[in-house]
Design an enzyme around this catalytic site. Structure first.
Site, PDB file in Angstrom:
ATOM      1  N   CYS A  86       5.842   7.772  -4.960  1.00 47.05           N
ATOM      2  CA  CYS A  86       4.387   7.752  -4.457  1.00 47.05           C
ATOM      3  C   CYS A  86       4.630   7.321  -3.135  1.00 47.05           C
ATOM      4  CB  CYS A  86       3.795   6.408  -5.296  1.00 47.05           C
ATOM      5  SG  CYS A  86       1.936   6.413  -5.220  1.00 47.05           S
ATOM      6  N   HIS A 203       4.663   7.726 -11.337  1.00 46.28           N
ATOM      7  CA  HIS A 203       5.380   6.447 -11.301  1.00 46.28           C
ATOM      8  C   HIS A 203       6.453   6.449 -12.735  1.00 46.28           C
ATOM      9  CE1 HIS A 203       3.767   4.126  -8.122  1.00 46.28           C
ATOM     10  NE2 HIS A 203       2.645   4.802  -8.357  1.00 46.28           N
ATOM     11  N   GLU A 205       9.089   4.494 -12.839  1.00 46.55           N
ATOM     12  CA  GLU A 205       9.445   3.044 -13.145  1.00 46.55           C
ATOM     13  C   GLU A 205       8.413   2.368 -13.974  1.00 46.55           C
ATOM     14  OE1 GLU A 205       7.693   4.170 -10.701  1.00 46.55           O
ATOM     15  OE2 GLU A 205       6.882   2.565  -9.626  1.00 46.55           O
TER      16      GLU A 205
END
Lengths: 266, 93
Positions: A86, A203, A205
């Site tokens: 990002c 994302h 994560e």
């Protein structure tokens, strides 16, 4: 094996990255402050999401001149694995480690919702555990995620197989509706010429637990696997291929170093 | 400030490169149309930066500002920039 997570003022996905590394795949994670000049022996670097320096001027434009970025750029140029997620992707583009730029979403809206991305290439340190064509469900959360580049750059990315992730629908088809921000050719992630620096807008994560989904775990498993396969994964120690896992197990430091655990507490 | 420095007022206009979307400009154009303004065929948006800087000459000032634009102020992948340097005032020592 230690994975460094850079913290800029305004980073806000640093703790998610830390947990993805630490709790997700059981490797050591360390925060690296933007003013530091030292990568502290980390064998891979993650640039997390957020709004570094308030996104002033352009997203990622100021972060690129942080002291730590000088080290990250040198590390990347030496072949060290670097992942920008990002805002981290935006920083990598501004720093010139990846081509192109990320501009305002074509909808003009900040988009925050799950998307599907297709894994296009698996020969990077961050995608080796996936199969080509895997469709992953991951969240996006960005206002400036529209990937643009000169036609010649796009052509080069395609012909050199450097588009790593693409926005697709549930069936894995690249459609206009599946593209959340107007990125050219539904590009969600790319890599550099050396295939060691990867940037993506979604994302991974945030999808490393049973509760929220585990489609992002492969990114971190890939990294650990690739570091083990090359000994340490750094250009300074590349002669231990073959006995990677054993060597790693022998020298793996405690996963929860006191300072790190403390820092990751909410 | 050294006595041989001149003060310059600099304006830098940063605009999206040809072919790069300008969603802000497009939105303003739509809003103008909604308000009943006719005859606006295009709105281009951008950023205006005003600098006050000291340099030995206008040429030095331009070199300096060009370097600033290339390194930080504009991203050549998506933006172009124009620099205007206003007449110098002799800096008081």
């Amino acid at each position: 094996m230690k994975i460094g997570i850079v913290r800029f003022p305004g980073s806000n996905c640093d703790q998610d990255c830390h947990r993805a590394v630490d709790e997700g795949v059981g490797a050591e994670a360390a925060y690296l402050w933007h003013k530091s000049h030292d990568l502290e022996g980390c064998q891979a670097i993650l640039l997390p999401g957020g709004f570094s320096y308030g996104d002033h001027l352009r997203a990622g434009a100021i972060a690129r001149f942080s002291p730590i970025m000088r080290e990250v750029i040198a590390f990347a140029r030496d072949g060290g694995p670097v992942l920008g997620i990002c805002n981290g992707f935006q920083v990598l583009c501004e720093a010139g480690l990846l081509p192109g730029a990320l501009v305002r979403n074509d909808s003009l809206r900040f988009r925050s919702h799950p998307v599907r991305v297709r894994v296009e290439q698996t020969d990077t340190p961050f995608t080796s555990e996936y199969e080509e064509g895997d469709v992953l469900r991951m969240p996006i959360a960005h206002g400036e995620g529209q990937y643009v580049a000169d036609q010649s750059v796009i052509d080069a990315l395609e012909s050199e197989r450097r588009v790593i992730f693409r926005y697709v629908d549930e069936l894995g088809q690249r459609t206009e509706e599946a593209n959340p921000n107007g990125s050219v050719r539904n590009i969600a992630g790319i890599c550099d010429e050396g295939r060691r620096v990867v940037g993506l807008m979604p994302h991974p994560e945030r999808v490393v637990s049973k509760l929220l989904g585990t489609d992002g775990l492969g990114v971190f498993h890939s990294l650990i696997g690739s570091l083990q396969a090359t000994g340490d994964g750094t250009t300074t120690q590349t002669t231990r291929a073959g006995d990677g896992p054993a060597a790693q197990a022998a020298e793996a430091p405690a996963t929860h170093a006191p300072g790190v655990a403390e820092a990751s507490a909410p | 400030m050294p006595a041989n420095q001149l003060s310059f007022r600099v304006e830098i206009r940063v605009t999206p490169r040809e072919g790069i979307v300008d969603p802000e400009g497009q939105t303003i154009a739509r809003a103008l149309e909604d308000l009943g303004y006719r005859g606006v065929s295009r709105v281009g948006s951008g950023r205006l930066l005003k600098l006050e800087l000291q340099a030995p000459s206008g040429e030095d000032a331009r070199d300096l500002v060009t370097r600033m634009c290339e390194e930080l102020i504009a991203n050549p992948v998506i933006e172009r920039y124009e620099v205007q340097i206003r007449s110098p005032e002799t800096a008081s020592p």
